[in-house]
Design a protein around this motif. Sequence first.
Motif, PDB file in Angstrom:
ATOM      1  N   GLN A  51      34.043  77.636  53.527  1.00 10.49           N
ATOM      2  CA  GLN A  51      35.569  77.350  53.900  1.00 10.49           C
ATOM      3  C   GLN A  51      36.166  78.503  54.369  1.00 10.49           C
ATOM      4  OE1 GLN A  51      36.013  76.121  49.450  1.00 10.49           O
ATOM      5  NE2 GLN A  51      37.824  74.932  50.353  1.00 10.49           N
ATOM      6  N   CYS A  93      41.091  69.642  47.125  1.00 10.13           N
ATOM      7  CA  CYS A  93      40.347  70.624  47.808  1.00 10.13           C
ATOM      8  C   CYS A  93      41.144  71.479  48.983  1.00 10.13           C
ATOM      9  CB  CYS A  93      39.171  69.992  48.640  1.00 10.13           C
ATOM     10  SG  CYS A  93      38.213  71.035  49.651  1.00 10.13           S
ATOM     11  N   LEU A  94      40.984  72.428  48.783  1.00  8.79           N
ATOM     12  CA  LEU A  94      41.765  73.450  49.767  1.00  8.79           C
ATOM     13  C   LEU A  94      41.474  73.210  51.173  1.00  8.79           C
ATOM     14  CD1 LEU A  94      41.490  77.000  48.076  1.00  8.79           C
ATOM     15  CD2 LEU A  94      43.488  75.279  47.891  1.00  8.79           C
ATOM     16  N   HIS A 135      31.923  71.331  43.033  1.00  7.82           N
ATOM     17  CA  HIS A 135      32.497  70.966  44.132  1.00  7.82           C
ATOM     18  C   HIS A 135      32.279  72.097  45.240  1.00  7.82           C
ATOM     19  CE1 HIS A 135      36.485  70.111  46.136  1.00  7.82           C
ATOM     20  NE2 HIS A 135      36.382  71.300  46.759  1.00  7.82           N
ATOM     21  N   HIS A 139      30.302  72.193  49.004  1.00  6.38           N
ATOM     22  CA  HIS A 139      30.670  72.911  50.199  1.00  6.38           C
ATOM     23  C   HIS A 139      29.665  73.479  50.913  1.00  6.38           C
ATOM     24  CE1 HIS A 139      34.958  72.123  50.642  1.00  6.38           C
ATOM     25  NE2 HIS A 139      35.170  72.693  49.432  1.00  6.38           N
TER      26      HIS A 139
HETATM   27 NI    NI Z   1      36.806  72.362  48.248  1.00  4.22          NI
END
Ligand code: NI
Length: 170
Positions: A51, A93-94, A135, A139
């Motif tokens: 991310q 989710c960011l 989660h 990613h």
């Molecule tokens: Ni996420």
Amino acid sequence: MAVLEIKKYPDNILRIKAEPVRKIDSTILSLIDDMTETMYAAPGVGLAATQVGVSLRIMVVDVGLKEEGSGLIVLINPEIISVHGEIEEEEGCLSVPDYKAQIKRAEIITVRGLNKEGREIEIESTSLLARVIQHEIDHLNGVLIIDRMSPIKRELFKKKFRKVLKLMAH
Ligand code: NI
């Protein structure tokens, strides 16, 4: 330490399967510090290296059950070694801001990985912690919550998303 930019859908970097960490050196340790600061600043309960644009298998989690910092879990090269049950709950989710979806996940999991010191750790978790770990591992495999929705909901999401993109372009 620094707050890093969080990559957002549809950035292609989010689709890359991250590589295992071979050696925990000072670069990796400072990346972990920056990821931790970025997660708390967001604020979020978990963050994967993917991310922040780094394709390495590192994740940080703090589900905020304790004071800031004290609930921090760092997992390097995490692997889920056992799963039990199934539970559906709302998840965000960011990297997919302002969006929430009902996602089915295993209810209880055991995850194995290395901590910052390079020691092997095993964590059995349930509820929110189990959900966040699954989660973040998604990613690291290039998987987003969108992929875990029903096909109908995924289409609705894409339609809505295209509208938002158009609005932003005008
Ligand atoms: Ni996420």
